[in-house]
Design a protein around this motif. Structure first.
Motif, short mmCIF file in Angstrom:
data_model
loop_
_atom_site.label_atom_id
_atom_site.label_comp_id
_atom_site.label_asym_id
_atom_site.label_seq_id
_atom_site.Cartn_x
_atom_site.Cartn_y
_atom_site.Cartn_z
N ARG A 146 -47.15 -111.10 45.40
CA ARG A 146 -46.52 -110.31 46.47
C ARG A 146 -45.16 -109.77 46.01
NH1 ARG A 146 -44.77 -113.46 51.77
NH2 ARG A 146 -43.02 -113.93 50.42
N THR A 147 -44.37 -110.64 45.41
CA THR A 147 -43.05 -110.22 44.92
C THR A 147 -43.20 -109.16 43.83
OG1 THR A 147 -42.20 -112.44 45.34
CG2 THR A 147 -40.91 -111.05 43.88
N ALA A 148 -44.17 -109.39 42.91
CA ALA A 148 -44.38 -108.44 41.82
C ALA A 148 -44.85 -107.09 42.34
CB ALA A 148 -45.41 -109.01 40.84
N ALA A 149 -45.72 -107.10 43.37
CA ALA A 149 -46.26 -105.85 43.91
C ALA A 149 -45.16 -104.97 44.49
CB ALA A 149 -47.30 -106.16 44.99
N VAL A 150 -44.28 -105.57 45.27
CA VAL A 150 -43.17 -104.80 45.86
C VAL A 150 -42.26 -104.24 44.77
CG1 VAL A 150 -41.12 -104.96 47.33
CG2 VAL A 150 -43.23 -106.11 48.02
N GLU A 151 -41.99 -105.09 43.75
CA GLU A 151 -41.11 -104.64 42.67
C GLU A 151 -41.74 -103.51 41.86
OE1 GLU A 151 -38.62 -106.58 38.92
OE2 GLU A 151 -39.58 -107.87 40.39
N VAL A 152 -43.05 -103.63 41.59
CA VAL A 152 -43.74 -102.60 40.79
C VAL A 152 -43.83 -101.28 41.56
CG1 VAL A 152 -46.00 -101.96 39.87
CG2 VAL A 152 -45.03 -104.18 39.32
N ILE A 153 -44.19 -101.35 42.84
CA ILE A 153 -44.30 -100.11 43.64
C ILE A 153 -42.94 -99.40 43.70
CG2 ILE A 153 -44.63 -99.24 45.99
CD1 ILE A 153 -46.81 -101.41 46.30
#
Length: 214
Positions: A146-153
């Protein structure tokens, strides 16, 4: 409000360009997250099992976490050039730290008494990993995703700086032309994608936690 209407009017008049940028943004974010997941989860599990390796891997990962997103994109340019692929590599690197660290912590926090009980029942290491350790660590792993997804987007907007395309193109052009409506054409969808991603993974995390506790 006028700016928002101007942004919507721009999207209506440039539908094909907007759709293409949105698809590229989703492709970059989704592929980076998927590749990062495939790399980070096995590496996190191995690191949790071997103390010497974990010290090296965690040092590298913690080093990556302090490097700003734009700096990683710029550092990739001399090696891989510009375009979609270099942006994908940079975003994959950004996605790895939160997933790897949470996988490492999730496996390490599994109660040793549970492992010893499983060993006493005759379960081998592969069964213990698949049937006990991974299910117990899954909520923490999902939290890392979840943390990675927000950061990547969010960071995928910077891909436009190295020719990777995506919604960041509108933001850069809007800043360059001092056109705030054009800036919103890129910024608002990125914010909505990040919020949707956060909500989706929060629901998955709650469901996995509930399933684990049953």
């Amino acid at each position: 409000m006028n700016l928002l209407f101007s942004a919507l009017h721009y999207i209506q008049n440039n539908r094909q360009a907007f759709d293409q940028a949105l698809i590229t943004h989703l492709e970059l974010s989704g592929l980076a997250l998927l590749i990062g997941f495939c790399i980070s989860v096995p590496l996190g599990i191995i690191s949790a099992k071997y103390a010497r390796l974990s010290a090296i891997v965690m040092s590298v990962i913690n080093g990556l976490r302090v490097i700003p997103s734009l700096a990683i994109l710029v550092l990739i340019m001399p090696v891989l050039g510009t375009g979609f692929m270099p942006a994908l590599v940079a975003l994959t690197i950004l996605s790895c730290p939160p997933i790897l660290i949470n996988t490492f912590l999730g496996i390490q926090r599994v109660d040793r008494q549970v492992i010893e009980s499983a060993e006493g029942m005759g379960m081998n290491r592969r069964w213990i990993l698949g049937k006990i350790e991974l299910p117990l660590a899954l909520p923490l792993i999902i939290s890392g995703v979840r943390t990675a997804a927000v950061e990547v987007i969010s960071s995928a907007t910077l891909a436009a700086f190295i020719g990777g395309g995506g919604l960041g193109t509108f933001i850069i052009n809007g800043l360059g032309l001092y056109n705030f409506a054009l800036l919103l054409v890129g910024a608002v969808p990125v914010a909505l994608l990040a919020i949707c991603s956060e909500l989706c993974f929060s629901i998955i995390e709650r469901w996995v936690t509930k399933y684990r506790n049953v």
